[in-house]
Design an enzyme around this catalytic site. Structure first.
Site, PDB file in Angstrom:
ATOM      1  N   ASP A  56       0.834  -1.196   0.000  1.00 22.81           N
ATOM      2  CA  ASP A  56       0.000   0.000   0.000  1.00 22.81           C
ATOM      3  C   ASP A  56       0.872   1.250   0.000  1.00 22.81           C
ATOM      4  O   ASP A  56       1.340   1.693   1.047  1.00 22.81           O
ATOM      5  CB  ASP A  56      -0.925  -0.017   1.223  1.00 22.81           C
ATOM      6  CG  ASP A  56      -1.899   1.155   1.226  1.00 22.81           C
ATOM      7  OD1 ASP A  56      -1.982   1.854   0.191  1.00 22.81           O
ATOM      8  OD2 ASP A  56      -2.572   1.364   2.258  1.00 22.81           O
ATOM      9  N   LYS A 114       1.566   7.801   0.699  1.00 25.51           N
ATOM     10  CA  LYS A 114       1.939   7.776   2.112  1.00 25.51           C
ATOM     11  C   LYS A 114       3.353   8.320   2.285  1.00 25.51           C
ATOM     12  O   LYS A 114       4.195   8.119   1.406  1.00 25.51           O
ATOM     13  CB  LYS A 114       1.967   6.316   2.619  1.00 25.51           C
ATOM     14  CG  LYS A 114       0.617   5.694   2.870  1.00 25.51           C
ATOM     15  CD  LYS A 114       0.795   4.293   3.447  1.00 25.51           C
ATOM     16  CE  LYS A 114      -0.532   3.581   3.584  1.00 25.51           C
ATOM     17  NZ  LYS A 114      -1.411   4.155   4.609  1.00 25.51           N
ATOM     18  N   ASP A 129       0.231  -5.084   4.433  1.00 23.99           N
ATOM     19  CA  ASP A 129      -1.169  -4.707   4.235  1.00 23.99           C
ATOM     20  C   ASP A 129      -2.027  -5.850   3.683  1.00 23.99           C
ATOM     21  O   ASP A 129      -3.192  -5.657   3.353  1.00 23.99           O
ATOM     22  CB  ASP A 129      -1.253  -3.468   3.331  1.00 23.99           C
ATOM     23  CG  ASP A 129      -2.447  -2.587   3.659  1.00 23.99           C
ATOM     24  OD1 ASP A 129      -2.997  -2.719   4.771  1.00 23.99           O
ATOM     25  OD2 ASP A 129      -2.840  -1.779   2.797  1.00 23.99           O
ATOM     26  N   ARG A 145     -11.078  -0.770   1.837  1.00 22.56           N
ATOM     27  CA  ARG A 145     -12.544  -0.909   1.842  1.00 22.56           C
ATOM     28  C   ARG A 145     -13.082  -1.125   0.438  1.00 22.56           C
ATOM     29  O   ARG A 145     -14.138  -1.727   0.269  1.00 22.56           O
ATOM     30  CB  ARG A 145     -13.164   0.322   2.536  1.00 22.56           C
ATOM     31  CG  ARG A 145     -12.951   1.616   1.825  1.00 22.56           C
ATOM     32  CD  ARG A 145     -13.175   2.823   2.726  1.00 22.56           C
ATOM     33  NE  ARG A 145     -12.071   3.022   3.680  1.00 22.56           N
ATOM     34  CZ  ARG A 145     -12.051   3.950   4.626  1.00 22.56           C
ATOM     35  NH1 ARG A 145     -13.080   4.787   4.762  1.00 22.56           N
ATOM     36  NH2 ARG A 145     -11.020   4.071   5.444  1.00 22.56           N
TER      37      ARG A 145
END
Ligand code: BES
Ligand code: MG
Ligand code: ZN
Length: 471
Positions: free
Chosen positions: A238, A245, A257, A320
């Site tokens: 990720d 990030k 992740d 999600r």
């Protein structure tokens, strides 16, 4: 890797040395013990010493009459002493009760994990350990569980340079063959056919293709008519995507992740090797999250497999999106219940740290309580967060059905509320962001990937096999 070969101590088993684990009374009664007095002093805890050796070289371990978790930690202490004691063959006499004996040996064995695939010099030690005080059956279960937990840890510890989505599917397929569960892998074309808009959107900025993995295990005499579905977040790396990030202490840990999905794989290994009479399906969407040329941009609107539209306002809230498609896919099984595991939010990790799991869901109170009890039993503890509908307003979108971020507050809850849009069955969501990966050693959990979730799910599913109906 340190090999701990645990065997039940037969009457004719030979062993050079003895570890004696007992309460004071048991120590005094034992024929093995020559130096009663010394042992008594130690055993009543005054010297607070963990172990000592007598003149004949026997090693005695005192275990306090305390919690199972304390026993696991003492197992870890014994593991630390093994190498300094320079013995390769042991007999361990366990004279606490079966539960504490189990916990002690579990803690000992869980401590033996190391990941040295990429090291030039490898740990190569082997110990033969003969045990009394633990049934053959319980020992087999400890061995299965530890192997499954180690499998999950290794999958998490593997860097993305090896473990991309395609390689992950190969590994899962191989594990299926080894442990006895089936694996079907959907490739990108099949994912497109299924219109898994969430998986495809997250994958858009990557040059590596996604996979969608379907695991199935059906034990003979499965006790459930409707299958149980386990869903795991498989974000192989990720970066955050275009909502990139920062590196130190954030992106640099993000090979982990996919820990939720590694827990699902590990749980399947444990369930299948113990041949539990249960029918379980595992769903693992796998992709990395990258800011490539064609990456989803904040503000894009995508259509999920369920038909819902989602405004992607932060590409770092990617978990999600892939979980939503898997949760929707689960509906076709008319499941008895679904549990998803995911390193979903920094908010969950910040709220409770590394010692527990944040959970939420629409399942019944009795179901939740039973899951929480499993959490206490294996010391992978659950804290329930709310799914209060008032917070739905935070994921309302101006132009789509919902958006993929909430606000600064209640980040774990708004992620859970997002997922709830895609379920129509009893469901629990486990956010393992805090406990999945440790940056410093913690007793038998070790360092780096912890395999959290494997023992929890196994304990819970095993309990289900012992019930007449549902929870
Ligand atoms: N994989 C992260 C969550 C995470 C953070 C796991 C720390 C383990 C340790 C997830 O994809 C993420 O980036 N979540 C964002 C969501 C936010 C943008 C709404 C987060 O928590 O910051
Ligand atoms: Mg993210
Ligand atoms: Zn993520």
């Amino acid at each position: 890797m340190t090999q701990l070969n645990l065997k039940v101590l037969g009457s004719n088993a030979k062993s050079n040395q003895v570890v004696f684990l007992a309460k004071l009374e048991a120590l005094q009664e034992s024929k093995l013990l020559k130096d009663y007095q010394k042992a008594s002093i130690l055993a009543d805890g005054k010297e607070k010493k963990f172990h000592f050796r007598d003149e004949s070289g026997n090693l005695f371990v005192y275990i306090a009459d305390e919690s199972e978790e304390k026993c696991r930690k003492q197992g870890n202490q014994l593991f630390s002493s093994l190498s300094s004691l320079k013995l390769t063959e042991w007999a361990i006499y366990l004279e606490a009760n079966e539960e504490r004996n189990y916990a002690f040996i579990e803690g000992l064995k869980l401590s033996s994990y190391s990941f040295d695939k990429y090291k030039s010099s490898k740990v190569d030690k082997s110990y033969e350990i003969y045990l009394s005080g633990l049934s053959e059956e319980n020992l087999a279960e400890i061995n299965s569980l530890c192997k499954a937990n180690f499998t999950a840890r290794t999958l998490v510890n593997e860097p993305h340079s090896f473990l991309n989505a395609n390689q992950y599917s190969k590994e899962i397929t191989q594990l299926g063959q080894e442990f006895g569960f089936s694996v079907k892998v959907l490739n990108k074309a099949a994912i497109q056919e299924h219109k898994m808009g969430g998986v495809l959107a997250v994958n858009k900025g990557s040059i590596q293709e996604p996979t969608f993995n379907i695991l199935e295990y059906k034990g003979s005499n499965a006790c459930n008519n409707k299958p149980i579905v386990l869903v795991g977040k498989g974000v192989m790396y990720d970066t955050g995507g275009l909502s990139l990030k920062p590196t130190p202490g954030s992106m640099d840990l993000m090979k982990s992740d996919m820990a939720g999905s590694a827990a699902v794989v590990g749980a399947f290994c444990a369930i299948a090797s113990q041949k539990l009479p249960i029918h379980v399906i595992g769903l693992i969407p796998a992709t990395d999250n990258r800011p490539g040329l064609d990456a989803v941009v904040p503000g894009d609107v995508i259509t999920m497999m369920s038909g819902k539209s989602v405004e992607v306002l932060n590409t770092d809230a990617e978990g999600r999106l892939i979980l939503a498609d898997a949760l929707h896919y689960a509906k076709q099984y008319e499941p008895e219940f679904v549990i998803d595991l995911a390193t979903l939010t920094g908010a969950a990790a910040r709220a409770i740290g590394s010692q527990g799991i944040v959970c939420m869901g629409n399942a019944s109170e009795s179901f939740k309580n039973s899951l929480k009890e499993s959490g206490l039993a294996v010391h992978e503890r659950l804290v329930e967060f709310p799914l209060w509908e008032e917070y739905e307003a935070m994921i309302k979108s101006d132009i789509a059905d919902i958006k993929n971020i909430g606000g600064a507050a209640a980040g774990a809850t708004t992620a859970g509320l997002f997922l709830q849009h895609f379920v129509d069955y009893p469901w629990m969501h486990l956010d393992i962001a805090g406990a999945a990966f440790l940056t410093s050693t913690d007793s038998y959990r070790g360092k780096n990937g912890t395999g959290v979730g494997v023992r929890l799910i196994y304990n819970f599913i095993k309990k289900r096999t012992q019930l007449n109906g549902t929870f």
